[in-house]
Each structure stands twice: as C-alpha cells, then as structure tokens.
Scaffold this active site. Structure first.
Site, PDB file in Angstrom:
ATOM      1  CG  HIS A   1      -1.991  -1.038   1.143  1.00  0.00           C
ATOM      2  ND1 HIS A   1      -3.311  -0.763   0.927  1.00  0.00           N
ATOM      3  CD2 HIS A   1      -1.911  -2.392   1.241  1.00  0.00           C
ATOM      4  CE1 HIS A   1      -4.008  -1.892   0.907  1.00  0.00           C
ATOM      5  NE2 HIS A   1      -3.166  -2.891   1.093  1.00  0.00           N
TER       6      HIS A   1
ATOM      7  CB  ILE B   1       0.307   6.144   2.349  1.00  0.00           C
ATOM      8  CG1 ILE B   1       1.743   6.467   2.760  1.00  0.00           C
ATOM      9  CG2 ILE B   1      -0.285   5.006   3.169  1.00  0.00           C
ATOM     10  CD1 ILE B   1       1.850   7.206   4.083  1.00  0.00           C
ATOM     11  CB  CYS B   2      -3.001   3.093  -1.389  1.00  0.00           C
ATOM     12  SG  CYS B   2      -4.678   2.598  -1.822  1.00  0.00           S
ATOM     13  CB  ALA B   3      -3.918   4.328   4.268  1.00  0.00           C
TER      14      ALA B   3
ATOM     15  CG  PHE C   1      -4.972   5.958  -3.415  1.00  0.00           C
ATOM     16  CD1 PHE C   1      -4.005   5.366  -4.221  1.00  0.00           C
ATOM     17  CD2 PHE C   1      -4.609   7.062  -2.657  1.00  0.00           C
ATOM     18  CE1 PHE C   1      -2.715   5.860  -4.263  1.00  0.00           C
ATOM     19  CE2 PHE C   1      -3.321   7.565  -2.690  1.00  0.00           C
ATOM     20  CZ  PHE C   1      -2.372   6.959  -3.501  1.00  0.00           C
TER      21      PHE C   1
END
Length: 153
Positions: free
Chosen positions: A85, A92-94, A146
């Site tokens: 992620h 950051i893919c959160a 995202f």
C-alpha cells in the site's frame, strides 16, 4: 491557516509535547501549522523490524475536517517502506487518509495506524501498479483517488 485548523493543530502539538508520542513514534519537526515530520518504527517482530521511516504531514486550512496529506519521505538514501500500500514515491494508499478520514483522528492516531499497517504486513512488495502510478502521480497524494479494496496487508 484557518483559525479552526490552527487551534486544532495547536492542541495536538501541546498534547504531543506534554504527553509524548506513542512508542516508536517521534516528532521530528513541527515549526508551523503547515508541515510536520515524524519518524515511525515498527515495534516487535515484523518484516520491518529495526527500520525507521519518516512521515511528512501537510495541513490545509480545512484540517481537521479534511485529512492531512501524508506521505513517506525519501531523503538521504532512505526509501519508502516496501509495502503493498506504499508507492516508491512515498504515497500511501490508506482509506483513513481518503474516504474514511474522520475529524476525530489525530496526527498521532494516523502514525499509529501506519505503524500497525507495516507491522501486519506478511510480504514486502510494492503495489502492482507502482511504476505507472509513480510516473503520473501528482505531488500531493490527496489529489489521487485511490481505490481501496484490500485491507488484508
């Protein structure tokens, strides 16, 4: 900076200075209410044991209603953690930094969440679309929409 953002950030900074940060998290720099830097280290046994990463938080006047722009810093030979992620440019893919952001979250809560994300990872690898994303990514990760479909790593 809008007064609500400045008040909230002032409160969070005061709490950090008086109570300290959670274990493995350290405030590096917070000279203003626009950009803060933290280091995070994953505690215990994990793929990232002994590794320390730097996070940059950028705030706009809508904080805490809008999330901060958060990314891993790549400097002095340091790279972003290799994680499914986390892109090699530090983005950051959160979901908590996007559609699941809540104004009740604090800067240290985000750090703890990212620390936990790293600790629970079972295999170090980049996102499948890393190269394409990095070539076309905006400077500000908040400008990326995202797709959050995997919370198992």
């Amino acid at each position: 900076m809008a007064s609500i953002a400045a008040r909230r950030l002032g409160k969070e900074l005061k709490e950090i200075h008086s109570e300290g940060c959670p274990v493995g998290i350290n405030l590096v720099k917070a000279d203003d209410f626009e950009t803060w830097w933290f280091t995070i280290e994953v505690m215990g046994e994990s793929e990232y044991k002994g590794e320390v990463y730097t996070l940059q938080f950028r705030f706009d006047g809508q904080y805490p209603i809008s999330s901060p722009a958060v990314q891993f810093v790549i400097t002095d030979g340091r790279q972003a953690p290799i994680h499914p992620h986390v892109y090699s440019n530090g983005h950051i893919c959160a979901s908590i930094l996007g559609n699941e952001w809540s104004p009740v979250l604090s800067v240290t809560a985000v750090c703890v969440t990212l620390q936990s994300m790293l600790a629970s990872c079972k295999k170090k690898e980049r996102p499948a679309d890393n190269d394409r994303y990095v070539r076309h990514a905006p400077d500000n990760p908040k400008k990326t929409q995202f797709h959050y479909d995997d919370d198992t790593v």
